[in-house]
Scaffold this motif. Structure first.
Motif, PDB file in Angstrom:
ATOM      1  N   GLY A 159       0.818  -1.212   0.000  1.00 55.81           N
ATOM      2  CA  GLY A 159       0.000   0.000   0.000  1.00 55.81           C
ATOM      3  C   GLY A 159       0.846   1.254   0.000  1.00 55.81           C
ATOM      4  N   VAL A 160       1.945   1.240   0.752  1.00 54.64           N
ATOM      5  CA  VAL A 160       2.847   2.401   0.783  1.00 54.64           C
ATOM      6  C   VAL A 160       3.509   2.585  -0.580  1.00 54.64           C
ATOM      7  N   MET A 161       3.903   1.481  -1.211  1.00 54.76           N
ATOM      8  CA  MET A 161       4.488   1.579  -2.549  1.00 54.76           C
ATOM      9  C   MET A 161       3.496   2.175  -3.539  1.00 54.76           C
ATOM     10  N   ALA A 162       2.235   1.752  -3.448  1.00 56.56           N
ATOM     11  CA  ALA A 162       1.210   2.292  -4.340  1.00 56.56           C
ATOM     12  C   ALA A 162       0.984   3.775  -4.082  1.00 56.56           C
ATOM     13  N   ALA A 163       0.932   4.157  -2.803  1.00 51.38           N
ATOM     14  CA  ALA A 163       0.738   5.573  -2.473  1.00 51.38           C
ATOM     15  C   ALA A 163       1.894   6.413  -3.001  1.00 51.38           C
ATOM     16  N   ALA A 164       3.122   5.892  -2.882  1.00 47.82           N
ATOM     17  CA  ALA A 164       4.283   6.624  -3.392  1.00 47.82           C
ATOM     18  C   ALA A 164       4.225   6.741  -4.910  1.00 47.82           C
ATOM     19  N   ALA A 165       3.805   5.664  -5.584  1.00 44.61           N
ATOM     20  CA  ALA A 165       3.698   5.711  -7.044  1.00 44.61           C
ATOM     21  C   ALA A 165       2.665   6.729  -7.494  1.00 44.61           C
ATOM     22  N   ILE A 166       1.556   6.790  -6.761  1.00 37.98           N
ATOM     23  CA  ILE A 166       0.516   7.779  -7.094  1.00 37.98           C
ATOM     24  C   ILE A 166       1.045   9.186  -6.875  1.00 37.98           C
ATOM     25  N   ALA A 167       1.735   9.401  -5.745  1.00 44.71           N
ATOM     26  CA  ALA A 167       2.257  10.736  -5.428  1.00 44.71           C
ATOM     27  C   ALA A 167       3.304  11.179  -6.445  1.00 44.71           C
ATOM     28  N   LEU A 168       4.086  10.234  -6.942  1.00 40.82           N
ATOM     29  CA  LEU A 168       5.135  10.555  -7.912  1.00 40.82           C
ATOM     30  C   LEU A 168       4.638  10.499  -9.353  1.00 40.82           C
ATOM     31  N   ASP A 169       3.343  10.206  -9.519  1.00 37.23           N
ATOM     32  CA  ASP A 169       2.726  10.151 -10.843  1.00 37.23           C
ATOM     33  C   ASP A 169       3.372   9.083 -11.734  1.00 37.23           C
ATOM     34  N   VAL A 170       3.720   7.943 -11.125  1.00 37.99           N
ATOM     35  CA  VAL A 170       4.273   6.835 -11.892  1.00 37.99           C
ATOM     36  C   VAL A 170       3.117   6.106 -12.585  1.00 37.99           C
ATOM     37  N   LEU A 172       0.586   3.405 -13.937  1.00 34.02           N
ATOM     38  CA  LEU A 172       0.207   2.145 -13.308  1.00 34.02           C
ATOM     39  C   LEU A 172       0.986   0.967 -13.888  1.00 34.02           C
ATOM     40  N   ARG A 173       1.146   0.923 -15.212  1.00 36.50           N
ATOM     41  CA  ARG A 173       1.806  -0.218 -15.838  1.00 36.50           C
ATOM     42  C   ARG A 173       3.283  -0.295 -15.425  1.00 36.50           C
ATOM     43  N   ILE A 174       3.938   0.842 -15.354  1.00 31.84           N
ATOM     44  CA  ILE A 174       5.337   0.865 -14.911  1.00 31.84           C
ATOM     45  C   ILE A 174       5.424   0.479 -13.442  1.00 31.84           C
ATOM     46  N   HIS A 175       4.516   1.000 -12.649  1.00 27.44           N
ATOM     47  CA  HIS A 175       4.486   0.698 -11.215  1.00 27.44           C
ATOM     48  C   HIS A 175       4.346  -0.810 -10.980  1.00 27.44           C
ATOM     49  N   LEU A 177       4.869  -3.231 -13.086  1.00 27.61           N
ATOM     50  CA  LEU A 177       6.017  -3.954 -13.649  1.00 27.61           C
ATOM     51  C   LEU A 177       7.162  -3.991 -12.634  1.00 27.61           C
ATOM     52  N   ILE A 178       7.423  -2.837 -12.007  1.00 29.45           N
ATOM     53  CA  ILE A 178       8.509  -2.761 -11.020  1.00 29.45           C
ATOM     54  C   ILE A 178       8.195  -3.626  -9.806  1.00 29.45           C
ATOM     55  N   SER A 179       6.989  -3.474  -9.252  1.00 31.43           N
ATOM     56  CA  SER A 179       6.631  -4.242  -8.056  1.00 31.43           C
ATOM     57  C   SER A 179       6.568  -5.738  -8.367  1.00 31.43           C
ATOM     58  N   GLY A 180       6.036  -6.086  -9.539  1.00 27.90           N
ATOM     59  CA  GLY A 180       5.959  -7.495  -9.910  1.00 27.90           C
ATOM     60  C   GLY A 180       7.321  -8.129 -10.053  1.00 27.90           C
ATOM     61  N   LEU A 181       8.249  -7.433 -10.730  1.00 29.44           N
ATOM     62  CA  LEU A 181       9.604  -7.959 -10.892  1.00 29.44           C
ATOM     63  C   LEU A 181      10.309  -8.069  -9.548  1.00 29.44           C
ATOM     64  N   LEU A 182      10.143  -7.046  -8.715  1.00 25.96           N
ATOM     65  CA  LEU A 182      10.792  -7.040  -7.406  1.00 25.96           C
ATOM     66  C   LEU A 182      10.371  -8.251  -6.572  1.00 25.96           C
ATOM     67  N   PHE A 183       9.066  -8.475  -6.465  1.00 26.48           N
ATOM     68  CA  PHE A 183       8.593  -9.540  -5.588  1.00 26.48           C
ATOM     69  C   PHE A 183       8.737 -10.922  -6.226  1.00 26.48           C
ATOM     70  N   THR A 184       8.788 -10.967  -7.539  1.00 30.08           N
ATOM     71  CA  THR A 184       9.097 -12.236  -8.201  1.00 30.08           C
ATOM     72  C   THR A 184      10.539 -12.651  -7.907  1.00 30.08           C
ATOM     73  N   VAL A 185      11.450 -11.706  -7.974  1.00 34.09           N
ATOM     74  CA  VAL A 185      12.853 -11.990  -7.650  1.00 34.09           C
ATOM     75  C   VAL A 185      12.978 -12.445  -6.199  1.00 34.09           C
ATOM     76  N   VAL A 186      12.279 -11.752  -5.298  1.00 33.82           N
ATOM     77  CA  VAL A 186      12.315 -12.144  -3.879  1.00 33.82           C
ATOM     78  C   VAL A 186      11.831 -13.584  -3.717  1.00 33.82           C
ATOM     79  N   ALA A 187      10.725 -13.921  -4.385  1.00 29.27           N
ATOM     80  CA  ALA A 187      10.166 -15.271  -4.261  1.00 29.27           C
ATOM     81  C   ALA A 187      11.104 -16.321  -4.832  1.00 29.27           C
TER      82      ALA A 187
END
Length: 433
Positions: A159-170, A172-175, A177-187
């Protein structure tokens, strides 16, 4: 012709188990974070696709629908691929489904993407719990509740990552993509540090008495049956297998575990769906104060899960669940009988604390039921629990329409009483020394 003895299964080193515990914690955290990255941006998707409220609601229902459609496949996949592999690959597929939802050009494809994401999310959920229980068996003490405590931490992080992406006007698709890749790598990294071998090896290892078991170990379900039958301490040698219950008794125990799990999710849903509405509309609390009911429940549940493993090791699952059910019934019962804003917030907090161990306990006990193939009990409880979670909001709503939300919320203390009555299927404190 003589048969060679089966090779002795050597349990993994303590350092391997410790690393696997961290890996499972990472899987729970990523599972909580993935969808939470999209949830705050749902209004953006609705506006971009021009969806009517009814169409939007139907599309969102695709996620839990996918979970229900795919949930029963988890046991088979775990037996074939292993729980760690299913959890890691399921995380990657969930991330891909959520990313596809961001690229969907219309309602139908948006719903289809959520359906796929929900299906893999359900498989991941069962698999990470199964692997967490493997880790617990090798550690010889309860840790499953601490894993469940990490899920909401991941949700807050997402939720914090989403709020930051909204505040920074990132975008949605880029946001996503970044979160998906990040957590896929973690997994995938977590998969590398998971326990070696197959899940079925652990079951055989525990059965031959050569492996460690948790505080409510894999023989716990058989112990529960013996306790329910009124049996005293066993005089059989430690290596003698415990008698297995008949199919009818196993089904009855599984049904009781499903009800315990549903009771836990019903308490959670009361905080998610109804706490703020009840405090603001029925009790006249300010909007800022009304949100405290939800915060109190979730916060107390987190604290309860961080403490629950120690309680379980000391007192056993049965006593912890019964005490939790009593807290739910007493806290919400008094809050509804004497409705005040502070009392109701306190009631939700007690309900959250009391419900902390219910879902993990039901999953753990189901996974240990004798007479079922590995992963089957856990899969069934998880699947039926999701159905119960879907049914609880409309059930409270129907009662609320007929007799008021205060009456509808009486389902929460009733759920607590049900846990008190059903907790006998859980294992008690195991003797030490």
């Amino acid at each position: 012709m003589s048969l060679a003895p089966a090779p002795t299964r050597v349990p993994p080193d303590e350092s391997v188990v410790r690393r696997a515990r961290l890996a499972v914690g990472a899987l729970f955290l990523t599972n909580g974070a993935l969808l939470a990255n999209l949830l705050p941006r749902y209004p953006e998707v609705k506006a971009e696709l021009g969806l009517a409220n009814s169409t939007y609601g139907l599309a969102l229902a695709a996620f839990p629908t996918g979970a229900i459609l795919a949930g029963l496949l988890a046991a088979t996949l775990i037996r074939r691929l292993g729980s760690a592999s299913v959890a890691a690959l399921g995380t990657a597929a969930t991330a891909a489904g959520l990313l596809a939802a961001a690229w969907a050009p219309g309602a139908a494809l948006f719903a289809l993407a959520l359906l796929v994401a929900g299906a893999f999310d359900a498989l991941t959920d069962v698999a990470q719990n199964a692997h967490g229980l493997r880790v617990q068996r090798h550690l010889g003490r309860s840790v499953i509740n601490s894993f469940h405590a990490l899920w909401p931490v991941g949700a807050v992080l997402g939720g914090v990552m989403a709020a930051a992406a909204i505040a920074l006007d990132v975008p949605l698709r880029i946001h996503l993509l970044i979160s998906g890749l990040l957590f896929t790598v973690v997994a995938l990294v977590a998969r590398r540090f998971a326990l070696p071998g197959r899940d079925t090896d652990d079951v055989a290892h525990a059965a031959d008495g050569s492996g460690a078991t948790d505080g409510e170990g894999s023989s716990g379900a058989a112990d529960s049956v013996s306790a329910a039958d009124g049996a005293g301490g066993s005089t059989a040698p430690a290596t003698s297998p415990a008698p297995r219950p008949g199919r009818g008794r196993t089904a009855a125990m599984l049904g009781a575990l499903v009800l315990i799990a549903i009771a836990g999710t019903l308490v959670e849903d009361a905080g998610n769906s109804w706490a703020t509405l009840y405090l603001s509309r029925d009790l006249g609390a300010l909007a800022t104060v009304a949100a405290s009911g939800f915060i109190a429940l979730v916060g107390a549940q987190f604290v309860g899960r961080m403490l629950a493993d120690g309680f379980v090791d000391r007192f056993g699952q049965r006593a912890v669940a019964r005490s939790g059910g009593a807290l739910i019934a007493l806290g919400m019962g008094v809050a509804l009988a004497l409705p005040t804003v502070p009392g109701t917030i306190a009631g939700f907090a007690l309900a959250g604390f009391g419900s902390a161990s219910l879902v993990p306990a039901a999953m753990q006990q189901a996974d240990a039921l004798p007479g079922l193939r590995p992963g089957t009990g856990l899969t069934v409880v998880s699947w039926l629990m999701r159905l119960g979670f879907l049914a609880s909001p409309p059930l409270v709503g129907v009662v609320a329409d007929a007799a008021g939300l205060r009456a509808g919320l009486l389902l929460v203390p009733l759920a607590g009483l049900a846990v008190v009555l059903l907790a006998g299927v859980l294992t008690g404190r195991r003797p030490t020394g």
